[in-house]
Design an enzyme around this catalytic site. Structure first.
Site, PDB file in Angstrom:
ATOM      1  N   GLY A  54       0.836  -1.194   0.000  1.00 46.74           N
ATOM      2  CA  GLY A  54       0.000   0.000   0.000  1.00 46.74           C
ATOM      3  C   GLY A  54       0.869   1.241   0.000  1.00 46.74           C
ATOM      4  O   GLY A  54       2.000   1.221   0.492  1.00 46.74           O
ATOM      5  N   GLN A  98       2.875   9.967   0.921  1.00 49.44           N
ATOM      6  CA  GLN A  98       4.172   9.311   1.122  1.00 49.44           C
ATOM      7  C   GLN A  98       5.147   9.605  -0.019  1.00 49.44           C
ATOM      8  O   GLN A  98       6.349   9.367   0.126  1.00 49.44           O
ATOM      9  CB  GLN A  98       3.996   7.802   1.272  1.00 49.44           C
ATOM     10  N   CYS A 123       5.701  -0.082   7.283  1.00 52.77           N
ATOM     11  CA  CYS A 123       5.366   1.110   6.509  1.00 52.77           C
ATOM     12  C   CYS A 123       6.572   1.514   5.676  1.00 52.77           C
ATOM     13  O   CYS A 123       7.701   1.524   6.175  1.00 52.77           O
ATOM     14  CB  CYS A 123       4.986   2.237   7.468  1.00 52.77           C
ATOM     15  N   LEU A 124       6.321   1.854   4.422  1.00 55.81           N
ATOM     16  CA  LEU A 124       7.414   2.282   3.548  1.00 55.81           C
ATOM     17  C   LEU A 124       8.048   3.587   4.023  1.00 55.81           C
ATOM     18  O   LEU A 124       9.188   3.880   3.673  1.00 55.81           O
ATOM     19  CB  LEU A 124       6.909   2.415   2.109  1.00 55.81           C
ATOM     20  N   HIS A 156      -4.726   1.652   7.508  1.00 53.59           N
ATOM     21  CA  HIS A 156      -3.342   2.132   7.629  1.00 53.59           C
ATOM     22  C   HIS A 156      -3.083   3.270   6.634  1.00 53.59           C
ATOM     23  O   HIS A 156      -2.518   4.311   6.998  1.00 53.59           O
ATOM     24  CB  HIS A 156      -2.392   0.954   7.360  1.00 53.59           C
ATOM     25  N   GLU A 157      -3.503   3.079   5.385  1.00 49.14           N
ATOM     26  CA  GLU A 157      -3.245   4.098   4.357  1.00 49.14           C
ATOM     27  C   GLU A 157      -4.097   5.348   4.565  1.00 49.14           C
ATOM     28  O   GLU A 157      -3.627   6.465   4.343  1.00 49.14           O
ATOM     29  CB  GLU A 157      -3.449   3.519   2.958  1.00 49.14           C
ATOM     30  N   HIS A 167      -2.518   7.702   6.864  1.00 47.60           N
ATOM     31  CA  HIS A 167      -1.545   8.605   6.224  1.00 47.60           C
ATOM     32  C   HIS A 167      -2.234   9.853   5.689  1.00 47.60           C
ATOM     33  O   HIS A 167      -1.713  10.962   5.816  1.00 47.60           O
ATOM     34  CB  HIS A 167      -0.826   7.905   5.074  1.00 47.60           C
TER      35      HIS A 167
END
Length: 178
Positions: free
Chosen positions: A46, A51, A100-101, A142-143, A146
């Site tokens: 994701g 991000q 997480c990226l 989660h996304e 962000h």
């Protein structure tokens, strides 16, 4: 398509609240394609637009779920969520080890509602309204965090959050020394 740089904590842009997408044009389609390429390259499942430094309510997900017992990623199943929102979170919670990226190579158990009702637009501006569960529900929550200026470590106790961030800083120092 292009691989975009992924911003990492403590970059203040990750605390920014993203604005709704209002224009569905070629520029948006290019951003979506670039986000998928960036996510697959990372690799991740994701990625929210913020991000990659774009404060729009846009995210992409591809769980690439593999067949039972296989370590290989499954077939690609790219999904685009524009202006996503969710409601009706279940009382039943699910713990998932999240990464997480924007917090590379760090993982922690996060508890979230197991099911949610989600509403969003896809890349063709078609409206979707579905009950989601399992990993897709977890990933979407989660996304969306962000998009609201939250990262997964915000769901951890202060002690666990500090531990994850110290491990991240130690990793960064090792990478710089290498």
């Amino acid at each position: 398509m292009a691989i975009l740089p992924i911003i990492e904590v403590p970059d203040p842009r990750l605390r920014q609240i993203s604005k709704p997408v209002e224009t569905f044009d070629a520029e948006l389609q290019t951003l979506i394609d670039d986000m998928f390429e960036t996510m697959y390259d990372a690799p991740g499942i994701g990625l929210a637009a913020i991000q990659v430094g774009v404060p729009l309510r846009l995210l992409v997900i591809d769980l690439q779920e593999s067949e039972e017992g296989s370590d290989e990623p499954g077939p690609k199943n790219p999904r685009v969520f524009i202006n996503p929102e969710f409601s009706d979170p279940s009382e039943e919670l699910r713990v998932y080890t999240e990464g997480c990226l924007s917090i590379p190579d760090q993982y922690a158990d996060v508890e979230r509602p197991d099911t949610i009702r989600a509403r969003w637009l896809d890349r063709e501006c078609k409206t979707h309204d579905e009950l989601l569960d399992g990993l897709l529900a977890t990933c979407l929550q989660h996304e969306v965090d962000h998009l609201d200026g939250t990262v997964f470590t915000d769901h951890l106790s202060r002690m666990k959050r500090d531990m994850v961030l110290k491990k991240l800083e130690k990793q960064r120092k090792q990478n710089r020394a290498a």
